[in-house]
Design a protein around this motif. Sequence first.
Motif, PDB file in Angstrom:
ATOM      1  N   GLY A  45       0.923  -1.310  -0.091  1.00 14.92           N
ATOM      2  CA  GLY A  45      -0.082   0.102  -0.142  1.00 14.92           C
ATOM      3  C   GLY A  45       0.799   1.288  -0.109  1.00 14.92           C
ATOM      4  N   HIS A  46       2.199   1.210   0.027  1.00 14.03           N
ATOM      5  CA  HIS A  46       3.102   2.552   0.177  1.00 14.03           C
ATOM      6  C   HIS A  46       3.342   2.776  -1.330  1.00 14.03           C
ATOM      7  CE1 HIS A  46       3.397   2.552   4.527  1.00 14.03           C
ATOM      8  NE2 HIS A  46       3.354   1.186   4.423  1.00 14.03           N
ATOM      9  N   GLY A  66      -4.703   5.931  -8.107  1.00 14.61           N
ATOM     10  CA  GLY A  66      -5.964   5.103  -7.747  1.00 14.61           C
ATOM     11  C   GLY A  66      -5.804   3.713  -8.533  1.00 14.61           C
ATOM     12  N   PRO A  67      -5.467   3.780  -9.865  1.00 14.00           N
ATOM     13  CA  PRO A  67      -5.431   2.300 -10.646  1.00 14.00           C
ATOM     14  C   PRO A  67      -4.285   1.586 -10.216  1.00 14.00           C
ATOM     15  CG  PRO A  67      -6.247   4.240 -11.997  1.00 14.00           C
ATOM     16  CD  PRO A  67      -5.740   4.878 -10.748  1.00 14.00           C
ATOM     17  N   ALA A  68      -3.081   2.527  -9.826  1.00 10.53           N
ATOM     18  CA  ALA A  68      -1.965   1.390  -9.424  1.00 10.53           C
ATOM     19  C   ALA A  68      -2.243   0.906  -8.233  1.00 10.53           C
ATOM     20  CB  ALA A  68      -1.014   2.698  -9.256  1.00 10.53           C
ATOM     21  N   LEU A  69      -2.754   1.404  -7.153  1.00  6.49           N
ATOM     22  CA  LEU A  69      -3.171   1.197  -5.837  1.00  6.49           C
ATOM     23  C   LEU A  69      -4.043  -0.269  -6.036  1.00  6.49           C
ATOM     24  CD1 LEU A  69      -3.079   4.253  -3.878  1.00  6.49           C
ATOM     25  CD2 LEU A  69      -1.460   2.170  -3.783  1.00  6.49           C
ATOM     26  N   ARG A  70      -4.870  -0.165  -7.019  1.00  6.31           N
ATOM     27  CA  ARG A  70      -5.954  -1.053  -7.128  1.00  6.31           C
ATOM     28  C   ARG A  70      -5.399  -2.258  -8.012  1.00  6.31           C
ATOM     29  NH1 ARG A  70     -10.773  -1.790 -11.007  1.00  6.31           N
ATOM     30  NH2 ARG A  70     -12.239  -3.034  -9.851  1.00  6.31           N
ATOM     31  N   VAL A  71      -4.493  -2.153  -8.619  1.00  7.16           N
ATOM     32  CA  VAL A  71      -3.769  -3.556  -9.279  1.00  7.16           C
ATOM     33  C   VAL A  71      -3.624  -4.420  -8.360  1.00  7.16           C
ATOM     34  CG1 VAL A  71      -1.652  -4.174 -10.193  1.00  7.16           C
ATOM     35  CG2 VAL A  71      -3.071  -2.195 -11.209  1.00  7.16           C
ATOM     36  N   VAL A  85       3.421  -6.582  -3.363  1.00 10.37           N
ATOM     37  CA  VAL A  85       4.811  -6.107  -3.648  1.00 10.37           C
ATOM     38  C   VAL A  85       4.745  -6.087  -5.267  1.00 10.37           C
ATOM     39  CG1 VAL A  85       7.214  -5.831  -3.574  1.00 10.37           C
ATOM     40  CG2 VAL A  85       6.007  -6.845  -1.723  1.00 10.37           C
ATOM     41  N   TYR A  86       4.702  -4.815  -5.867  1.00  9.92           N
ATOM     42  CA  TYR A  86       4.527  -4.836  -7.583  1.00  9.92           C
ATOM     43  C   TYR A  86       4.723  -3.553  -8.092  1.00  9.92           C
ATOM     44  CZ  TYR A  86      -0.143  -2.634  -6.443  1.00  9.92           C
ATOM     45  OH  TYR A  86      -1.072  -1.957  -5.919  1.00  9.92           O
ATOM     46  N   ALA A  92       9.393  -0.298   4.117  1.00 10.71           N
ATOM     47  CA  ALA A  92       8.043  -0.912   3.897  1.00 10.71           C
ATOM     48  C   ALA A  92       8.063  -2.429   3.526  1.00 10.71           C
ATOM     49  CB  ALA A  92       7.521  -0.061   2.766  1.00 10.71           C
ATOM     50  N   LEU A  93       9.082  -2.873   2.984  1.00 10.42           N
ATOM     51  CA  LEU A  93       9.139  -4.239   2.674  1.00 10.42           C
ATOM     52  C   LEU A  93       9.601  -5.232   4.114  1.00 10.42           C
ATOM     53  CD1 LEU A  93       9.276  -6.476   0.659  1.00 10.42           C
ATOM     54  CD2 LEU A  93      11.409  -6.145   0.106  1.00 10.42           C
TER      55      LEU A  93
END
Length: 291
Positions: free
Chosen positions: A180-181, A213-218, A226-227, A259-260
């Motif tokens: 989520g970061h 928004g779309p990046a987080l929804r992926v 992690v992506y 974050a990881l």
Amino acid sequence: MRVCLVTADPEHPLLAATTELLTDRHQVEFLDPASWTGPAEPIDASPAGLADVYLLKARTPRALALAALLEERGAVVINSAVATARCQDRVEMAERARAAGLPFAESRYVPALTQLAAAGEPPGPLVIKSRHSRRHDLVARADSAAQLRALAAAWPDEPVIVQEFTANSGWDHKLWVVDGHLFAARRRSELAPEGRGPTLPLPVADLPASWTGPALRVGEVFGLEVYGVDILDAGGGAPLIVDINAFPGIRGQAGAPEALAELAVRAAVRATKPLPFSRTPITNTPPLPAS
């Protein structure tokens, strides 16, 4: 906690920095999928044998087979083998993304590049990519039948996806998400006339909500924690997703190792310890794919 990194490159900057953060309080191990001989190799799946969490950085067929077996034995794997595999097959990637309403580039599957070349002059510039994402795969632009024939000569039996080339600034926007970061940078595209260029910092605050928004929804759509998401400006600030990567490198991004590390510890804490299993290999496990 025992954290195991599934990777052939433990010195990768992201992994090395994450390891340094974890080692003061946790045990960090490394597992190179290339050293695994296959499903017949005994795996200690007792509570003491399995690590508390595995971080699946490697994405080879062998790594996915190993991760799937670890999950079957009760291990916690980030990202899961299934979620990672979704990003290795660009046909499934495009279908899943577009079905979910994400602004993903329209993609057409062609079983062999020779078939595309045989169709003659393309209606416009095309982007040609290997169906299966892997190191040194095919990613090229073709504006003419001659260019298609040249690609087919070099990659005659390569299954590919075909996308119409979208006019853009020549820069890819790299958005990375760790639990989520959000992190971001921009890099001159390998399809730009000048060729691939350096990766430059990009403050997340400078990105419009129509991109973040779309990046987080992926993550939700693909089951990833992690992506990376590659986005083009398709004109007027409209985002166009052209690729999704499970567990990318995320180099040079302040806060990404932290974050990881936090994700690894949190996943290990919340996971239910697996029950003891026999060390007898699972007989119905599919054969090991080639690396």
